[in-house]
Design an enzyme around this catalytic site. Structure first.
Site, PDB file in Angstrom:
ATOM      1  N   ASN A  24       0.797  -1.226   0.000  1.00  0.00           N
ATOM      2  CA  ASN A  24       0.000   0.000   0.000  1.00  0.00           C
ATOM      3  C   ASN A  24       0.826   1.270   0.000  1.00  0.00           C
ATOM      4  O   ASN A  24       0.511   2.238  -0.693  1.00  0.00           O
ATOM      5  CB  ASN A  24      -0.986  -0.013   1.165  1.00  0.00           C
ATOM      6  CG  ASN A  24      -0.285  -0.129   2.500  1.00  0.00           C
ATOM      7  OD1 ASN A  24       0.690  -0.854   2.651  1.00  0.00           O
ATOM      8  ND2 ASN A  24      -0.763   0.618   3.479  1.00  0.00           N
TER       9      ASN A  24
ATOM     10  N   GLU B 208       3.794  -4.977  12.191  1.00  0.00           N
ATOM     11  CA  GLU B 208       2.803  -3.906  11.979  1.00  0.00           C
ATOM     12  C   GLU B 208       1.705  -4.546  11.145  1.00  0.00           C
ATOM     13  O   GLU B 208       1.925  -4.828   9.959  1.00  0.00           O
ATOM     14  CB  GLU B 208       3.419  -2.745  11.217  1.00  0.00           C
ATOM     15  CG  GLU B 208       4.717  -2.211  11.770  1.00  0.00           C
ATOM     16  CD  GLU B 208       4.509  -1.370  13.010  1.00  0.00           C
ATOM     17  OE1 GLU B 208       5.479  -0.804  13.507  1.00  0.00           O
ATOM     18  OE2 GLU B 208       3.360  -1.277  13.480  1.00  0.00           O
TER      19      GLU B 208
ATOM     20  N   CYS C 116      -3.111   1.304   6.596  1.00  0.00           N
ATOM     21  CA  CYS C 116      -3.473   0.533   7.799  1.00  0.00           C
ATOM     22  C   CYS C 116      -4.124   1.420   8.840  1.00  0.00           C
ATOM     23  O   CYS C 116      -4.881   0.964   9.672  1.00  0.00           O
ATOM     24  CB  CYS C 116      -2.232  -0.098   8.391  1.00  0.00           C
ATOM     25  SG  CYS C 116      -1.020   1.151   8.821  1.00  0.00           S
TER      26      CYS C 116
ATOM     27  N   GLU D 194       7.929   0.532  16.264  1.00  0.00           N
ATOM     28  CA  GLU D 194       9.084   1.075  15.559  1.00  0.00           C
ATOM     29  C   GLU D 194       8.887   2.582  15.480  1.00  0.00           C
ATOM     30  O   GLU D 194       7.774   3.073  15.573  1.00  0.00           O
ATOM     31  CB  GLU D 194       9.251   0.417  14.179  1.00  0.00           C
ATOM     32  CG  GLU D 194       9.540  -1.092  14.298  1.00  0.00           C
ATOM     33  CD  GLU D 194      10.046  -1.739  13.021  1.00  0.00           C
ATOM     34  OE1 GLU D 194      10.735  -1.085  12.209  1.00  0.00           O
ATOM     35  OE2 GLU D 194       9.746  -2.939  12.843  1.00  0.00           O
TER      36      GLU D 194
HETATM   37  N1  LIG Z   1       0.215  -1.833  10.601  1.00  0.00           N
HETATM   38  C1  LIG Z   1       0.799  -1.303   9.534  1.00  0.00           C
HETATM   39  O1  LIG Z   1       1.689  -0.432   9.637  1.00  0.00           O
HETATM   40  C2  LIG Z   1       0.375  -1.767   8.168  1.00  0.00           C
HETATM   41  C3  LIG Z   1       0.829  -1.031   7.086  1.00  0.00           C
HETATM   42  C4  LIG Z   1       0.426  -1.428   5.803  1.00  0.00           C
HETATM   43  C5  LIG Z   1      -0.385  -2.550   5.618  1.00  0.00           C
HETATM   44  N2  LIG Z   1      -0.793  -3.241   6.688  1.00  0.00           N
HETATM   45  C6  LIG Z   1      -1.670  -4.390   6.519  1.00  0.00           C
HETATM   46  O2  LIG Z   1      -1.249  -5.170   5.377  1.00  0.00           O
HETATM   47  C7  LIG Z   1      -2.400  -5.734   4.735  1.00  0.00           C
HETATM   48  C8  LIG Z   1      -2.362  -5.416   3.254  1.00  0.00           C
HETATM   49  O3  LIG Z   1      -1.080  -5.707   2.739  1.00  0.00           O
HETATM   50  P1  LIG Z   1      -0.809  -7.099   2.022  1.00  0.00           P
HETATM   51  O4  LIG Z   1      -2.031  -7.587   1.327  1.00  0.00           O
HETATM   52  O5  LIG Z   1       0.470  -6.985   1.237  1.00  0.00           O
HETATM   53  O6  LIG Z   1      -0.545  -8.052   3.261  1.00  0.00           O
HETATM   54  P2  LIG Z   1      -0.062  -9.566   3.178  1.00  0.00           P
HETATM   55  O7  LIG Z   1       0.008 -10.022   4.567  1.00  0.00           O
HETATM   56  O8  LIG Z   1      -0.822 -10.362   2.206  1.00  0.00           O
HETATM   57  O9  LIG Z   1       1.448  -9.481   2.577  1.00  0.00           O
HETATM   58  C9  LIG Z   1       2.412  -8.679   3.187  1.00  0.00           C
HETATM   59  C10 LIG Z   1       3.780  -9.166   2.722  1.00  0.00           C
HETATM   60  O10 LIG Z   1       3.992 -10.454   3.251  1.00  0.00           O
HETATM   61  C11 LIG Z   1       4.349 -11.355   2.214  1.00  0.00           C
HETATM   62  N3  LIG Z   1       3.869 -12.677   2.626  1.00  0.00           N
HETATM   63  C12 LIG Z   1       2.643 -13.199   2.441  1.00  0.00           C
HETATM   64  N4  LIG Z   1       2.575 -14.442   2.972  1.00  0.00           N
HETATM   65  C13 LIG Z   1       3.803 -14.709   3.506  1.00  0.00           C
HETATM   66  C14 LIG Z   1       4.399 -15.819   4.185  1.00  0.00           C
HETATM   67  N5  LIG Z   1       3.692 -16.935   4.430  1.00  0.00           N
HETATM   68  N6  LIG Z   1       5.699 -15.738   4.573  1.00  0.00           N
HETATM   69  C15 LIG Z   1       6.416 -14.621   4.319  1.00  0.00           C
HETATM   70  N7  LIG Z   1       5.925 -13.533   3.675  1.00  0.00           N
HETATM   71  C16 LIG Z   1       4.629 -13.584   3.285  1.00  0.00           C
HETATM   72  C17 LIG Z   1       3.687 -10.791   0.995  1.00  0.00           C
HETATM   73  O11 LIG Z   1       4.276 -11.286  -0.180  1.00  0.00           O
HETATM   74  C18 LIG Z   1       3.907  -9.308   1.207  1.00  0.00           C
HETATM   75  O12 LIG Z   1       5.206  -8.955   0.802  1.00  0.00           O
HETATM   76  C19 LIG Z   1      -3.593  -5.121   5.412  1.00  0.00           C
HETATM   77  O13 LIG Z   1      -4.091  -6.031   6.374  1.00  0.00           O
HETATM   78  C20 LIG Z   1      -3.041  -3.902   6.144  1.00  0.00           C
HETATM   79  O14 LIG Z   1      -3.772  -3.567   7.281  1.00  0.00           O
HETATM   80  C21 LIG Z   1      -0.438  -2.880   7.980  1.00  0.00           C
HETATM   81  O1  LIG Z   2      -0.420   1.582   5.959  1.00  0.00           O
HETATM   82  C1  LIG Z   2       0.138   1.858   7.032  1.00  0.00           C
HETATM   83  C2  LIG Z   2       0.878   3.048   7.227  1.00  0.00           C
HETATM   84  C3  LIG Z   2       1.952   3.058   8.037  1.00  0.00           C
HETATM   85  C4  LIG Z   2       2.653   4.270   8.239  1.00  0.00           C
HETATM   86  C5  LIG Z   2       3.872   4.283   8.883  1.00  0.00           C
HETATM   87  O2  LIG Z   2       4.509   3.175   9.208  1.00  0.00           O
HETATM   88  C6  LIG Z   2       4.495   5.567   9.199  1.00  0.00           C
HETATM   89  O3  LIG Z   2       3.864   6.632   9.023  1.00  0.00           O
HETATM   90  O4  LIG Z   2       5.673   5.500   9.636  1.00  0.00           O
END
Ligand SMILES: NC(=O)c1ccc[n+]([C@@H]2O[C@H](COP(=O)([O-])OP(=O)(O)OC[C@H]3O[C@@H](n4cnc5c(N)ncnc54)[C@H](O)[C@@H]3O)[C@@H](O)[C@H]2O)c1
Ligand SMILES: O=C/C=C/C=C(\O)C(=O)O
Length: 493
Positions: A162, A261, A295, A474
């Site tokens: 994202n 995260e 997120c 972090e």
């Molecule tokens: N808390 C935060 O800061 C934050 C920030 C951005 C996105 N997100 C979350 O991420 C999600 C959307 O992103 P997404 O669809 O890429 O998430 P995802 O969990 O599908 O994938 C995230 C990453 O993990 C990798 N991955 C997937 N399965 C794996 C495994 N078994 N072992 C190792 N790596 C693996 C993917 O290839 C990708 O690079 C949403 O739930 C969003 O809330 C959280």
């Molecule tokens: O999609 C999630 C956004 C995360 C943002 C940060 O980790 C940041 O602002 O440092």
């Protein structure tokens, strides 16, 4: 190969031990522009052998980098930020091609934050001290206790699609500043900017093996090859809660530290004493930024009943004023979802909402944006009323431009509603009673709580979530705690 002939293929390659790996077996996958659905490149999928070479080269390079003086490591980070600035337009174009996000966002948020991440952690690490204590044992006997921080080691950095460059550099900057080596696994949806960063880090003199990029998917692909590798000393992961849980199980046998995260189902609480315009402008940002694919985005809006209809009307007006379209058009405010697959997931929640009794105030359909964009993953910004905390669409993360508006009467009720979730990432509180703002913000069971604003970031503050939203923090000193291992030394004086 989706209309691209062999000679036209632009390969996005893996980066191992300071050089790009030429795809000999042409094993790969398409990199698709979500705005148009067109293939923009082929990505070379790293097999287990390439991941092993990346980890091995990181281990080999680690000792010298760890011994490199902090001032040299932090100076390199500053040069990296400067080089990103020199190649700014390339990073903007690459991020837009991978995500379809509007030019104004990539230019004003994603790439500038990458530069800020490098510069901030250069400053923090250069200024970081060590903890020490003089221990009095009585009878005039004393001891000196002091901690020295050593790098965690070889860190697996796994990031989502994202905010690809922002989230990657949020991890890589402190990791490198603290003397670690990294093996990065960007999302399969957004491989470009992590790869471009490899060029930049090589250009500014980062030693071979300290920054590696392996492309691929999760299970039975580069992601899992990385997390299961014995040569990894820790994993920093940003992604969905379900994947985080799986990664945790994967590294558990070797008891490796994790920093997670994860997902969120973030709430906003709006009291009737707000400045309506300020609140509605802020809430619209919190719901629709990056097409709701942040997120921290708000998917639950609790509004005090006396102003509910006015706030709802104002949010509908703002949702309908969003301009979906060509990401390169300066007037575009809102891009597509990351993929047709993700759009199907969001659409399934739109259908579920109606089954659960939602009233659609705006949106819910697929917009017609003309022939050039018809292949994209477009969806209308959507707002619902008529739902409660018992509904799945109010409990499960959707990760799209959608929000449920729910009324409340009292402060206590609002806090209870907002905290009624398994997630715990972020919240926002909107009120002109500043004491209530402090009180309610502190009452939110989340990692980050904003008052009369959203996504305003001080990179020195702790960032992360609780519950299903993550493990650890972090940001600022918190990053140093994850990316280093302290050794406490006690000397009898
Ligand atoms: N808390 C935060 O800061 C934050 C920030 C951005 C996105 N997100 C979350 O991420 C999600 C959307 O992103 P997404 O669809 O890429 O998430 P995802 O969990 O599908 O994938 C995230 C990453 O993990 C990798 N991955 C997937 N399965 C794996 C495994 N078994 N072992 C190792 N790596 C693996 C993917 O290839 C990708 O690079 C949403 O739930 C969003 O809330 C959280
Ligand atoms: O999609 C999630 C956004 C995360 C943002 C940060 O980790 C940041 O602002 O440092």
């Amino acid at each position: 190969m989706n209309g691209m002939t062999q000679q036209e293929t632009r390969w996005i390659r893996n980066f191992v031990d300071g050089r790009f790996v030429d795809p000999v077996d042409a094993e790969g996958f398409d990199d698709i522009d979500p705005a148009t659905g067109r293939v923009v490149a082929r990505v070379h999928e790293a097999d287990r052998a390439i991941v092993d070479r990346a980890v091995t080269s990181a281990r080999r390079a680690l000792a010298d980098w760890a011994e490199t003086p902090v001032r040299e490591r932090t100076a390199l980070l500053r040069r990296a930020a400067d080089r990103i600035e020199e190649r700014f337009d390339e990073f903007v174009a690459a991020e837009i091609a991978d995500t379809g996000k509007p030019l104004v966002q990539a230019r004003d948020l994603d790439v500038p934050r990458a530069m800020a991440n490098f510069r901030t952690f250069a400053d923090i690490v250069a200024a970081a001290g060590q903890e020490s204590f003089v221990t009095e044992m009585g009878g005039g006997r004393r001891a000196l206790n002091y901690a020295v921080r050593k790098p965690l080691g070889v860190v697996a950095v796994i990031v989502p699609w994202n905010l690809p460059l922002l989230l990657l550099t949020w991890k890589v900057a402190p990791a490198l500043a603290c003397g670690n080596a990294v093996v990065v696994k960007p999302s399969e949806e957004t491989p470009a900017t992590a790869t471009l960063l490899a060029e930049v880090l090589a250009e500014v003199g980062l030693p071979d093996g300290i920054y590696n990029v392996v492309h691929g998917f999760g299970a039975n692909s580069a992601g899992e090859f990385l997390t299961t590798h014995d040569g990894i000393d820790g994993v920093t992961f940003t992604g969905s809660s379900a994947t985080g849980s799986h990664v945790m199980k994967t590294v558990a046998p070797r008891v490796r530290p994790v920093s997670f995260e994860l997902g969120g189902k973030n709430a906003a609480v709006v009291f009737d004493d707000v400045d309506p315009t300020e609140a509605m402008d802020g809430l619209a940002r919190a719901i629709f930024t990056n097409t709701g694919q942040v997120c921290l985005c708000t998917e639950r809006v609790y509004v005090q009943r006396s102003i509910f209809d006015d706030i709802a009307a104002g949010l509908v007006e703002r949702a309908q004023a969003l301009r979906l379209g060509d990401p390169l058009d300066e007037t575009t405010t809102t891009g597509p979802l990351i993929s047709r697959g993700h759009r199907e997931k969001v659409r399934s929640y739109l259908a579920l909402a109606e089954q659960e009794g939602a009233k659609v105030l705006t949106g819910g359909a697929t917009p017609d944006l003309g022939a050039d964009l018809e292949g994209g993953a477009w969806i209308e910004p959507t707002l619902w009323t008529g739902l409660t905390n018992s509904n799945r669409v109010v409990r499960e993360e959707i990760f799209g431009p959608v929000a449920a508006l729910i009324p409340f009467e009292t402060e206590a009720e609002a806090i209870a509603l907002a905290n009624d979730t398994e997630y715990g990432l972020a919240a926002s509180v909107w009120t002109n009673d500043i004491r209530r703002g402090h009180r309610v913000a502190q009452s939110m069971n989340v990692g980050m709580s904003w008052v009369n604003t959203w996504f305003l970031r001080d990179l020195r503050s702790p960032f992360g979530g609780m519950g299903l939203s993550g493990i650890g923090r972090e940001g600022g000193e918190s990053s140093l705690h994850f990316y280093t291992e302290p050794t406490n030394v006690c000397v009898q004086l």
